[in-house]
Design an enzyme around this catalytic site. Sequence first.
Site, PDB file in Angstrom:
ATOM      1  N   TRP A   6      31.938  33.110  27.751  1.00 20.22           N
ATOM      2  CA  TRP A   6      32.684  34.086  28.536  1.00 20.22           C
ATOM      3  C   TRP A   6      32.857  33.515  29.922  1.00 20.22           C
ATOM      4  CZ3 TRP A   6      28.419  38.172  29.660  1.00 20.22           C
ATOM      5  CH2 TRP A   6      27.105  37.499  29.914  1.00 20.22           C
ATOM      6  N   ASN A   7      33.827  34.124  30.650  1.00 13.60           N
ATOM      7  CA  ASN A   7      34.242  33.828  31.964  1.00 13.60           C
ATOM      8  C   ASN A   7      34.036  34.553  32.913  1.00 13.60           C
ATOM      9  OD1 ASN A   7      35.493  31.303  30.839  1.00 13.60           O
ATOM     10  ND2 ASN A   7      36.827  32.627  29.805  1.00 13.60           N
ATOM     11  N   HIS A  51      51.873  43.710  35.886  1.00  9.01           N
ATOM     12  CA  HIS A  51      50.913  44.523  36.298  1.00  9.01           C
ATOM     13  C   HIS A  51      51.590  45.781  36.741  1.00  9.01           C
ATOM     14  CE1 HIS A  51      52.834  42.878  40.061  1.00  9.01           C
ATOM     15  NE2 HIS A  51      52.406  44.178  40.685  1.00  9.01           N
ATOM     16  N   HIS A  58      49.673  52.878  46.081  1.00  8.34           N
ATOM     17  CA  HIS A  58      50.068  51.287  46.590  1.00  8.34           C
ATOM     18  C   HIS A  58      50.758  51.400  48.003  1.00  8.34           C
ATOM     19  CE1 HIS A  58      51.195  47.124  46.725  1.00  8.34           C
ATOM     20  NE2 HIS A  58      52.336  47.322  45.967  1.00  8.34           N
TER      21      HIS A  58
HETATM   22 MN    MN Z   1      52.817  45.239  42.415  1.00  8.40          MN
END
Ligand code: MN
Length: 265
Positions: free
Chosen positions: A66-67, A78, A84
């Site tokens: 795992w990381n 995204h 936002h």
């Molecule tokens: Mn964006």
Amino acid sequence: MTPSGQDLLDRMAGALARRRVRVIDLTQTLSHSFPSIVLPPEFDQSAPFRSEPISRYDADGPDWYWNNFSCGEHTGTHFDAPIHWITGRDDPRGATDSIEPSRLIAPACVVDCEAETAKDADFLLTRDHLLAWERDHGRIEKGSWLLMRTGWSKRSDATLYQNFDETGLHTPGPDLSAVRFLVDERQVIGFGSETIGTDAGQAAHFSPPYPCHSLMHGAGRFGLQCLTGLELLPPKGALLITPPLKILRGSGSPLRVLALVEAAD
Ligand code: MN
């Protein structure tokens, strides 16, 4: 979900039962080498994706791998949530954890601008282009995504992908007339692009600046960026699944974008 989204989901359920649905991945691989957005130097910057191993079947964890990873919310393929942008800051259901989940499954309309973008990196999609698309493919139904196909995701070179020069970024996007049309007259759920922003690279100089961020998020709509594989979608008829990570008061997040497409019988 809107009636058109529900209709498409019903049709997709029938196609699923007949095993005639293809699942198409519209996501870029999240890695340190994928370009991050770069803002003018007077602003703070978003951190690129980083991943550090915790263990890899070794002394630090003999049976497991795992990381730890970290990145800005707006990294790789995204989702942009309404909060936002300052225009959406007071939206009570505008954060990644408060968005109504039924809004995260919606039909997609794909406008092919590859030929125009190949000739002009600053190509702007206008209301007239969208009306011409509707003459060929029918109305952009309420609650649909509008995805701008530009071929930009094929630019694997980070410099060409961002396409900076001394006058800033040169990447395609919608103009104000297109954004107004999509928000007010067609009530889309959001706008998706293959580039790092939903706005054109030169949109800081538009009036108002960044119309896609400003008007979409001000109206509670979403954004998707750094999409890939749009050439695999029909102009109309794909169903997009776009849930961002459920970050508390998140402004967006990397996500896996999947499209369901009915295959021909
Ligand atoms: Mn964006």
